[in-house]
Design a protein around this motif. Structure first.
Motif, PDB file in Angstrom:
ATOM      1  N   THR A  46       0.808  -1.223   0.000  1.00  0.00           N
ATOM      2  CA  THR A  46       0.000   0.000   0.000  1.00  0.00           C
ATOM      3  C   THR A  46       0.841   1.272   0.000  1.00  0.00           C
ATOM      4  O   THR A  46       0.600   2.185  -0.800  1.00  0.00           O
ATOM      5  N   ALA A 105     -10.109   0.833  -7.678  1.00  0.00           N
ATOM      6  CA  ALA A 105     -10.959  -0.145  -6.990  1.00  0.00           C
ATOM      7  C   ALA A 105     -10.241  -0.774  -5.796  1.00  0.00           C
ATOM      8  O   ALA A 105     -10.717  -1.760  -5.235  1.00  0.00           O
ATOM      9  N   ASP A 106      -9.101  -0.216  -5.415  1.00  0.00           N
ATOM     10  CA  ASP A 106      -8.320  -0.780  -4.312  1.00  0.00           C
ATOM     11  C   ASP A 106      -9.079  -0.649  -2.989  1.00  0.00           C
ATOM     12  O   ASP A 106      -9.907   0.252  -2.812  1.00  0.00           O
ATOM     13  N   ASN A 107      -8.792  -1.553  -2.062  1.00  0.00           N
ATOM     14  CA  ASN A 107      -9.430  -1.503  -0.749  1.00  0.00           C
ATOM     15  C   ASN A 107      -9.014  -0.279   0.063  1.00  0.00           C
ATOM     16  O   ASN A 107      -9.748   0.172   0.934  1.00  0.00           O
ATOM     17  N   SER A 108      -7.818   0.235  -0.231  1.00  0.00           N
ATOM     18  CA  SER A 108      -7.309   1.385   0.512  1.00  0.00           C
ATOM     19  C   SER A 108      -7.803   2.698  -0.088  1.00  0.00           C
ATOM     20  O   SER A 108      -7.569   2.978  -1.266  1.00  0.00           O
ATOM     21  N   MET A 109      -8.471   3.494   0.736  1.00  0.00           N
ATOM     22  CA  MET A 109      -8.928   4.805   0.271  1.00  0.00           C
ATOM     23  C   MET A 109      -7.750   5.691  -0.122  1.00  0.00           C
ATOM     24  O   MET A 109      -7.830   6.462  -1.087  1.00  0.00           O
ATOM     25  N   ARG A 136      -6.644   4.738  -3.581  1.00  0.00           N
ATOM     26  CA  ARG A 136      -7.619   5.246  -4.554  1.00  0.00           C
ATOM     27  C   ARG A 136      -7.443   6.744  -4.759  1.00  0.00           C
ATOM     28  O   ARG A 136      -7.484   7.245  -5.884  1.00  0.00           O
TER      29      ARG A 136
END
Length: 203
Positions: A130, A167-171, A174
């Motif tokens: 990340t 579309a990543d889980n991490s804001m 994104r």
């Protein structure tokens, strides 16, 4: 700067931190997860003023980075001469970065000015880590805003990675990816159309 002088300077800097400590900001940062280091809660403008007192100094920056103190590490990114940051040293600092805040400071204060900025940016946006992705997209945003024009192959790689990252889980990932797309589109009408076309394909 001699080794003893470096250590004496760091002690002096740390004593200064205690006088400028912002307990409210420090507590707020801890609550938001900006942790991992001793944190005095000192804001960037004050740290910039401290950095200006010492100028660019490789030995002092390298020693400050080794300190497990938030403010020391931020100062390191401000004091380190970018031309002394080899590709391997950039990789090392990235590996030793454990918070989003520090990743962003390192990118904006230092990494964007290194000779290997573009190479690291494209390597990091393809990473599964990340913080590396955040650094990579932020680094590309910096480079695009400075007018760096990637070739066709790099544009395709960038668009593929950036759109996937939306579309990543991490804001935070994104957000960084979106900012890089905006920075690229802002380079000109052609780049804006390229981004629009790429976005339409993934809808």
């Amino acid at each position: 700067m001699e080794q003893q002088q470096v250590q004496d300077t760091i002690k002096l800097i740390k004593r200064g931190f205690s006088l400028q400590m912002n307990g409210v900001a420090s507590a707020s940062m801890r609550e938001k997860g900006i942790g991992g280091y001793l944190n005095w809660g000192i804001q960037l403008p004050a740290l910039r003023n401290i950095a200006q007192q010492y100028g660019k100094d490789y030995d002092l920056a390298a020693a400050l980075w080794k300190e497990n103190v938030r403010e020391c590490k931020i100062l390191a990114t401000l004091i380190m001469p970018a031309e002394r940051m080899s590709s391997d040293l950039v990789d090392l600092w990235m590996e030793q970065t454990t918070t989003q805040e520090m990743a962003e400071y390192a990118t904006f204060n230092l990494f964007q000015y290194t000779d290997s900025a573009s190479l690291h940016a494209f390597a990091w946006i393809a990473s599964d880590k990340t913080l590396e992705q955040i650094c990579g997209f932020n680094l590309l945003s910096c480079l695009f805003r400075k007018g760096a024009e990637p070739d066709d192959r790099d544009i395709n790689e960038f668009l593929d990675q950036a759109i996937a990252a939306l579309a990543d889980n991490s804001m935070a990932v994104r957000h960084a990816a979106n900012n890089s797309l905006v920075a690229f589109a802002d380079m000109g009408e052609l780049q804006e159309k390229i981004v629009e076309a790429a976005m339409r394909k993934c809808m």
